[in-house]
Design a protein around this motif. Structure first.
Motif, mmCIF file in Angstrom:
data_model
loop_
_atom_site.group_PDB
_atom_site.id
_atom_site.type_symbol
_atom_site.label_atom_id
_atom_site.label_comp_id
_atom_site.label_asym_id
_atom_site.label_seq_id
_atom_site.Cartn_x
_atom_site.Cartn_y
_atom_site.Cartn_z
ATOM 1 N N ILE A 60 3.297 0.391 3.018
ATOM 2 C CA ILE A 60 2.917 -1.107 4.193
ATOM 3 C C ILE A 60 3.172 -2.221 2.678
ATOM 4 C CG2 ILE A 60 1.377 -1.628 4.927
ATOM 5 C CD1 ILE A 60 0.401 1.179 5.686
ATOM 6 N N GLN A 70 -16.889 -7.847 7.131
ATOM 7 C CA GLN A 70 -16.902 -8.203 8.405
ATOM 8 C C GLN A 70 -18.538 -6.522 8.905
ATOM 9 O OE1 GLN A 70 -13.113 -6.925 9.865
ATOM 10 N NE2 GLN A 70 -13.960 -6.730 12.389
ATOM 11 N N LEU A 85 4.889 -3.049 9.482
ATOM 12 C CA LEU A 85 4.857 -3.390 7.814
ATOM 13 C C LEU A 85 5.771 -3.007 6.715
ATOM 14 C CD1 LEU A 85 1.469 -4.555 8.357
ATOM 15 C CD2 LEU A 85 3.634 -5.776 8.051
ATOM 16 N N GLU A 108 -3.583 -12.543 13.050
ATOM 17 C CA GLU A 108 -4.632 -11.080 13.854
ATOM 18 C C GLU A 108 -4.112 -9.695 13.112
ATOM 19 O OE1 GLU A 108 -1.588 -10.223 17.357
ATOM 20 O OE2 GLU A 108 -0.400 -12.040 16.159
ATOM 21 N N SER A 109 -5.213 -8.812 13.810
ATOM 22 C CA SER A 109 -5.310 -7.663 12.348
ATOM 23 C C SER A 109 -3.925 -6.873 12.510
ATOM 24 C CB SER A 109 -5.940 -6.919 13.519
ATOM 25 O OG SER A 109 -7.170 -5.942 13.025
ATOM 26 N N GLY A 110 -4.421 -6.895 11.141
ATOM 27 C CA GLY A 110 -2.933 -6.183 10.495
ATOM 28 C C GLY A 110 -2.318 -7.205 9.632
ATOM 29 N N TYR A 148 0.977 -1.458 0.524
ATOM 30 C CA TYR A 148 -0.193 -0.132 0.196
ATOM 31 C C TYR A 148 0.349 0.931 -0.019
ATOM 32 C CZ TYR A 148 -3.615 -2.818 1.303
ATOM 33 O OH TYR A 148 -5.407 -3.770 0.978
ATOM 34 N N THR A 163 1.068 5.059 0.771
ATOM 35 C CA THR A 163 0.719 5.778 1.684
ATOM 36 C C THR A 163 1.659 6.830 2.002
ATOM 37 O OG1 THR A 163 1.168 4.774 4.548
ATOM 38 C CG2 THR A 163 -0.691 3.540 3.350
ATOM 39 N N SER A 204 -7.111 -9.227 4.806
ATOM 40 C CA SER A 204 -8.131 -8.737 3.774
ATOM 41 C C SER A 204 -7.802 -8.264 2.714
ATOM 42 C CB SER A 204 -9.237 -7.156 5.309
ATOM 43 O OG SER A 204 -9.209 -7.667 5.085
ATOM 44 N N THR A 205 -6.673 -8.109 2.771
ATOM 45 C CA THR A 205 -5.716 -7.552 1.444
ATOM 46 C C THR A 205 -5.822 -8.875 0.809
ATOM 47 O OG1 THR A 205 -4.500 -5.963 2.895
ATOM 48 C CG2 THR A 205 -3.885 -6.134 0.467
HETATM 49 N N1 ATP Z 1 -6.400 1.206 1.574
HETATM 50 C C1 ATP Z 1 -5.040 0.861 2.665
HETATM 51 N N2 ATP Z 1 -3.582 1.882 2.654
HETATM 52 C C2 ATP Z 1 -2.754 1.764 3.168
HETATM 53 N N3 ATP Z 1 -2.840 0.866 4.048
HETATM 54 C C3 ATP Z 1 -3.503 0.015 4.501
HETATM 55 C C4 ATP Z 1 -5.200 -0.039 3.656
HETATM 56 N N4 ATP Z 1 -5.509 -1.475 3.842
HETATM 57 C C5 ATP Z 1 -5.051 -1.895 4.706
HETATM 58 N N5 ATP Z 1 -3.688 -1.714 5.634
HETATM 59 C C6 ATP Z 1 -3.243 -1.766 6.213
HETATM 60 O O1 ATP Z 1 -2.246 -2.622 5.452
HETATM 61 C C7 ATP Z 1 -2.088 -3.986 6.691
HETATM 62 C C8 ATP Z 1 -2.466 -5.223 6.758
HETATM 63 O O2 ATP Z 1 -4.471 -5.031 6.203
HETATM 64 P P1 ATP Z 1 -5.995 -5.834 6.201
HETATM 65 O O3 ATP Z 1 -6.710 -5.215 6.633
HETATM 66 O O4 ATP Z 1 -5.422 -6.308 5.304
HETATM 67 O O5 ATP Z 1 -5.252 -6.715 7.193
HETATM 68 P P2 ATP Z 1 -6.107 -7.656 8.007
HETATM 69 O O6 ATP Z 1 -5.353 -8.764 8.932
HETATM 70 O O7 ATP Z 1 -8.141 -7.866 7.629
HETATM 71 O O8 ATP Z 1 -6.512 -6.976 9.424
HETATM 72 P P3 ATP Z 1 -8.007 -7.070 10.139
HETATM 73 O O9 ATP Z 1 -8.036 -8.340 11.144
HETATM 74 O O10 ATP Z 1 -7.824 -5.861 10.871
HETATM 75 O O11 ATP Z 1 -9.074 -6.998 9.092
HETATM 76 C C9 ATP Z 1 -2.329 -3.545 7.678
HETATM 77 O O12 ATP Z 1 -1.586 -2.726 8.657
HETATM 78 C C10 ATP Z 1 -3.849 -2.300 7.348
HETATM 79 O O13 ATP Z 1 -3.328 -0.905 8.141
#
Ligand code: ATP
Ligand code: SF4
Ligand code: MG
Lengths: 340, 326
Positions: free
Chosen positions: B23, B99, B280, B44-46, B16, B18, B50-51
């Motif tokens: 990231i 979600q 990251l 875990e979160s992050g 990503y 930013t 989702s990506t």
């Molecule tokens: N549109 C975006 N722009 C910049 N950074 C992003 C964006 N979307 C996600 N991130 C960053 O990319 C990393 C991975 O995010 P992602 O949403 O894929 O994690 P996740 O495992 O789905 O977490 P969660 O359990 O919180 O949903 C995180 O550090 C997040 O802050």
């Protein structure tokens, strides 16, 4: 979301109280200011005797609350007093001036939303590019430069130096006379259409476009800036992403779904900027010799014409509350989440 | 392996861009999914779940850049599609639910408006046909009173109802793959169980291939035959869900399971492991878990551990398993 009738009735009652409140406050203020209106009423060369009679006719020797009582009594009978300057019933004066102001303000608001919203959305879709930067700078300027200053610049540059558009007034009197143009509603655009008077119609448009545009610059900038930031925000919302994931085409997402999320709040805040725009209209009218409420108010202020001043203030308060009500109703109609 | 995989993600890396820097959200991830599979992605979160899901569903945000890798769907690389071809896959072959059901639908439009727009676009139906089909879809996700729900605005429905409607929307195009990104996280416990049941039975009825993203190993145990564990953008281990829960290989997975005492409870966040997640923007060169791993050796920081096969069906990225090289 259908609006319950009790809600509208409640709001209308509230409106009556607001107007009475405004009336009382303005009345008291005009009586507290030290001035000698009897001179105006009786003329510059009045004798002591004539002045005394004037004071009696105007109830000037009574205490303020008694004066207020007389005024309220007349007010609700539809008698808003007689202008000390024009010697005509204030209500007549106001009803003559009102359409001129409304026409100006309506055209300004049309320009503001029809130019401002698309401009803001375009800016958002070009986020960070050169077009976006230019629009942003222009709209920041537009929202911060005082309207009288823009009015004077436009009038001088376009109306006087370039001579492309008339520098003031609503219509060319001579043209109106020879074509037999008669004001009916007082909205000249409408009147010229009703009478099928094309030359006057064009002339009226040429007269109104510059003051209306000047007046629209603030709400136009406001709606453009709001549309831009709302659009940027909305495009990051989850619901835009889900439509995308489900394969709905970008065109539909943007111009059906996201557009409504932008327009609804912009319309609401444009409505709320109505008060500010009305103040702007007063200045624009004075500069462009536009025979509306602002022009009338300005002249009345300069001659301590109390009944006229109170009349203007009440009419403005009335309109402001009405517009707020209408905006709330439109908002409720467009946004299903609004509750009463 | 002669049989062609439905989905094959290879060495996928996504960044990503930013203002604070780049990231590295997904790093060098490879996965395979067969027709009818159910794969859970746990982390875990992050950790980048989702990506990864958005990449597969062709809906990455604008600031995401696919640095390398491929996503083969029926042998076709989704990352190399022409703009005109994307529409044939996005929503059509691969669909997704999210979600937060409360923000999944546009608040100014009815559920019916959303559903009919999807149907009309994908199948060229008339308004009436689309409405009829929408009613069937709502029946399919076990929503009662379909006519009322079609006319309802999102704020008039509960989270569970909205998530069901979202499932209806996602499945309205008859996709082969459904990606469910933490579909129960925002719901209360009873509703969670109902939605998971619904997803499970729809999967069977429609012969769907399911990718379920969750941070809850308990859910993985209930729904998915296989599980992949993600951490800081990388995939740490992957294998049959039962094996992973009963006998975790990677030290991170082991800690995850210990950290959540009653993992069958559908609630319970995976956030009790001491130490912090790596940054990251500048992830460690070697094993991403090295800062929090008690078994770490200097070798762990040298380079990213390779995948080692364990027992044929499992793989794990940890040097401890170096004996059984892939
Ligand atoms: N549109 C975006 N722009 C910049 N950074 C992003 C964006 N979307 C996600 N991130 C960053 O990319 C990393 C991975 O995010 P992602 O949403 O894929 O994690 P996740 O495992 O789905 O977490 P969660 O359990 O919180 O949903 C995180 O550090 C997040 O802050
Ligand atoms: S590679 Fe090293 S640091 Fe990473 S999990 Fe295995 S032992 Fe721990
Ligand atoms: Mg996520």
């Amino acid at each position: 979301m259908p609006v319950p009738r009790e809600y509208v009735v409640k709001r209308l009652l509230l409106l009556v109280f607001v107007v009475i409140g405004v009336l009382v406050i303005t009345f008291v203020i005009t009586r507290i200011i030290p001035a000698r209106p009897e001179f105006l009423w009786a003329g510059p060369h009045a004798t002591e005797e004539q002045l005394k009679r004037a004071r009696q006719e105007l109830h000037l020797d009574e205490p303020v609350h008694v004066q207020l009582y007389y005024y309220l009594l007349d007010f609700f009978r539809g008698n808003w007093g007689v202008s000390w300057r024009t010697r005509l019933p204030v209500l007549n004066d106001l009803l003559t001036a009102l359409p001129a102001t409304l026409e100006l303000v309506i055209v300004a608001f049309l320009l503001a939303s029809l130019i401002g919203i698309p401009l803001g959305i375009y800016s958002a879709l070009r986020y960070g590019r050169i077009a976006d930067q230019i629009i942003r700078v222009l709209t920041i300027l537009g929202a911060s430069v005082p309207v009288f200053w823009i009015a004077l610049i436009f009038q001088t540059a376009i109306g006087i130096w370039a001579g492309v558009l008339p520098a003031g007034k609503r219509v060319d009197d001579y043209l109106a006379y020879i074509t037999g143009f008669k004001p009916i509603t007082g909205f000249y655009i409408l009147d010229s259409i009703i009478q099928g008077n094309l030359p006057v119609f064009i002339d009226v448009l040429r007269h109104i476009i510059m003051p209306a545009f000047v007046l629209s610059i603030y709400p136009l900038s406001l709606s453009s800036r709001m549309s831009r930031s709302l659009m940027i925000e909305v495009l990051n919302e989850n619901h835009v992403r889900s439509l995308e994931v489900w394969g709905v085409p970008q065109k539909t997402i943007l111009f059906k779904y996201a557009l409504r999320n932008v327009i609804v709040p912009v319309i609401a805040s444009l409505g709320l900027s109505f008060g500010y725009t009305l103040v702007g209209a007063f200045m624009v009218e004075l500069i462009f010799v536009w025979p509306g409420l602002g022009y009338y108010a300005g002249m009345s202020l300069l001659s301590y014409d109390y009944p006229a001043i109170i009349g203007v203030v009440i009419l403005v308060a009335l309109f402001y509350s009405l517009i707020n009500l209408v905006v709330d109703l439109i908002h409720a109609w467009l946004d299903p989440r609004v509750r009463f | 392996m002669s049989e062609e995989k439905l989905l094959k993600v290879s060495e996928l890396t996504i960044h990503y861009h930013t203002v604070e820097g780049i990231i590295k959200a997904v790093r060098n991830i490879s996965l395979e999914v067969n027709v009818g599979d159910s794969l859970c992605i746990v982390g875990e979160s992050g950790s980048g779940k989702s990506t990864l899901g958005l990449a597969i569903s062709l809906s990455l945000p604008k600031n995401a850049v696919v640095v390398s890798g491929s996503i083969l769907y029926k042998g076709r690389d989704l990352l190399k599609l022409k703009t005109s071809e994307v529409g044939r896959y996005r929503g059509k072959e691969i669909s997704m639910i999210f979600q937060d059901p409360a923000t999944t639908f546009n608040p100014l439009f009815t559920i019916g408006e959303h559903l009919t727009d999807i149907l009309r676009h994908h199948f060229g139906m008339s308004r009436e046909e689309a409405l009829e089909r929408a009613v069937e879809l709502l029946k399919m996700v076990r929503l009662p009173d379909q006519a009322r729900i079609l006319h309802a605005y999102p704020h008039e429905l509960s989270g569970g109802m909205l998530q069901r409607a979202a499932i209806a929307a996602a499945l309205s195009t008859n996709p082969k793959i459904l990606i469910a990104d933490e579909p129960t996280t925002m719901l209360d416990v009873t509703t969670q169980a109902q939605i998971l049941d619904l997803i499970n039975s729809l999967k069977r009825e429609l012969n769907l291939t399911l990718i379920l993203i969750t941070h809850n190993l308990g859910i993985a145990g209930e729904v998915c035959s296989r599980t992949a564990v993600m951490y800081a953008g990388t995939l740490l281990e992957e294998g049959p869900t039962e094996d992973i829960i009963l006998n975790p290989l990677h030290p991170y997975t082991a800690k995850l399971i210990k950290a959540v005492p009653i993992i069958t409870k559908t609630q319970g966040r995976l956030s009790h492991i001491p130490g912090v997640l790596p940054d990251l923007r500048n992830p460690p060169k070697g094993c991403p878990f090295v800062d929090r791993c008690e078994l770490a050796t200097p070798e762990c920081s040298a380079s990213q551990p390779e995948y080692f096969r364990v027992g044929g069906v499992r793989r794990v990225a940890c040097i401890l398993y170096g004996g059984e090289h892939e």
